[in-house]
Design an enzyme around this catalytic site. Structure first.
Site, PDB file in Angstrom:
ATOM      1  N   CYS A 103     -10.280  25.861  29.082  1.00  0.00           N
ATOM      2  CA  CYS A 103      -9.380  26.391  29.880  1.00  0.00           C
ATOM      3  C   CYS A 103      -8.428  25.062  30.198  1.00  0.00           C
ATOM      4  CB  CYS A 103     -10.148  26.725  31.230  1.00  0.00           C
ATOM      5  SG  CYS A 103      -8.715  27.298  32.472  1.00  0.00           S
ATOM      6  N   ASN A 188      -9.705  28.878  21.840  1.00  0.00           N
ATOM      7  CA  ASN A 188      -9.995  30.208  22.570  1.00  0.00           C
ATOM      8  C   ASN A 188      -8.984  31.132  22.148  1.00  0.00           C
ATOM      9  OD1 ASN A 188      -8.034  29.325  24.159  1.00  0.00           O
ATOM     10  ND2 ASN A 188      -9.040  29.668  26.020  1.00  0.00           N
ATOM     11  N   CYS A 254      -2.709  30.485  33.185  1.00  0.00           N
ATOM     12  CA  CYS A 254      -3.441  30.346  32.054  1.00  0.00           C
ATOM     13  C   CYS A 254      -3.190  29.204  31.251  1.00  0.00           C
ATOM     14  CB  CYS A 254      -3.879  31.556  31.262  1.00  0.00           C
ATOM     15  SG  CYS A 254      -4.968  31.272  29.956  1.00  0.00           S
ATOM     16  N   GLY A 255      -3.528  28.127  31.232  1.00  0.00           N
ATOM     17  CA  GLY A 255      -2.968  26.751  30.391  1.00  0.00           C
ATOM     18  C   GLY A 255      -3.186  27.043  28.979  1.00  0.00           C
TER      19      GLY A 255
END
Length: 314
Positions: A103, A188, A254-255
């Site tokens: 994240c 991700n 959301c980084g």
């Protein structure tokens, strides 16, 4: 501040964590519960995470981050073999209790938490190496927050992306027709959809997860993005984004999603697209830069990190 396990509605799931101090923090509105468990003394179950992150019966957060020494986890020990400086591991769980690889906002808040707890020392301009399930991340302290080398980006479906500039189709509530998309890995998975207007972005409803075909193996976060008009001003690109995160729902920021969105728009823009991007999300603005490092194109994410509360689970 104390949070009762009974009030959380899950005393069984949380009883093992009674007495554990916690902090609450956020990066541009993407919020987290943070706990220090250096030696891995506590079992963090999916049920406990889901109960704590519940916004009505728990503390409320998009996810939970445990600070644990890398040597205490198999994933961390593997990283230490090649990067012995990665003393601390960011053990991150989504709000539903599922384990996540990484994240981008969370790692900034994680380092801020380590500083707050006296677990690391980091002067302005200094860097610290962090272990994550998406590999090593180097975080640098800056005047207005933290900058993170997120590592290289890549296509999830490289053959399709190279041939068509898109590799999937996304169905979302509020959009009249399915939209083409590009799937990007930042350690991700992300699937990026470009929209034409801010009104269309606002009308997209993200209460439920968008349908993505084909779906990456481990699911995907879905970003809906509107490029600015003009796209580039003063040498920097600008986009506006909303996101539905796996295991969470829509979040304020959301980084890794901001990085993936900038990578997709930059790819679509073609030759001459800038390396510096401002990404506006509901929770604020983050900066994304593309940098040549170690023979690859790395992505750097920078933005603020804030702690807003401390307490103890009782």
């Amino acid at each position: 501040m104390s949070i009762s396990t009974d009030a959380a509605g899950a005393s069984g799931a949380l009883s093992a964590l009674a007495g554990l101090p916690f902090a609450k923090g956020h990066g541009t509105g993407n919020d987290f519960i943070l706990v220090a468990d250096p030696d891995g003394a506590h079992e963090i179950t999916p049920a406990a995470v889901a109960a704590l992150c519940d916004r009505h019966r728990g503390i409320g957060a998009d996810g939970l981050i445990r600070a644990i020494r890398s040597e205490r986890l198999p994933e961390g020990r593997a990283l230490l073999e090649t990067e012995p400086a990665a003393e601390w591991f960011m053990d991150y769980r989504n709000g539903d209790g599922s384990v996540s690889e990484m994240c981008g906002n969370g790692v900034r808040v994680f380092v801020h938490f380590l500083l707050d707890q006296g677990l690391v020392e980091l002067a302005g301009g200094g860097s610290v190496t962090i272990g994550t399930r998406a590999g090593i991340k180097v975080v640098t302290r800056s005047a207005n927050g933290y900058a993170v080398d997120m590592g290289p980006w890549s296509f999830i479906f490289p053959d399709h992306a190279a041939a068509k500039s898109m590799d999937s189709v996304v169905h979302a509530d509020g959009l009249e027709v399915p939209r083409p998309a590009l799937s990007i890995s930042m350690g991700n998975p992300h699937t990026v959809v470009a929209l034409a207007e801010l009104e269309e972005l606002a009308a997209t409803r993200l209460y439920e997860a968008p349908e993505v075909q084909p779906l990456p193996e481990h699911g995907t976060n879905v970003e809906f993005v509107v490029p600015a008009e003009p796209l580039v001003a003063d040498g920097a690109g600008s986009i506006t984004m909303r996101v539905h995160e796996r295991g969470v729902g829509e979040t304020q920021s959301c980084g890794t999603g901001a990085c993936a969105a900038a990578a997709a728009i930059r790819y679509w823009a073609g030759a001459g697209a800038p390396d510096d991007w401002q990404v506006s999300v509901p929770g604020g603005v983050v900066r994304v830069r593309f940098l040549a490092r170690d023979g690859a194109e790395h992505v750097e994410l920078s933005g603020p990190a804030v702690l807003v509360a401390r307490g103890t689970l009782v």
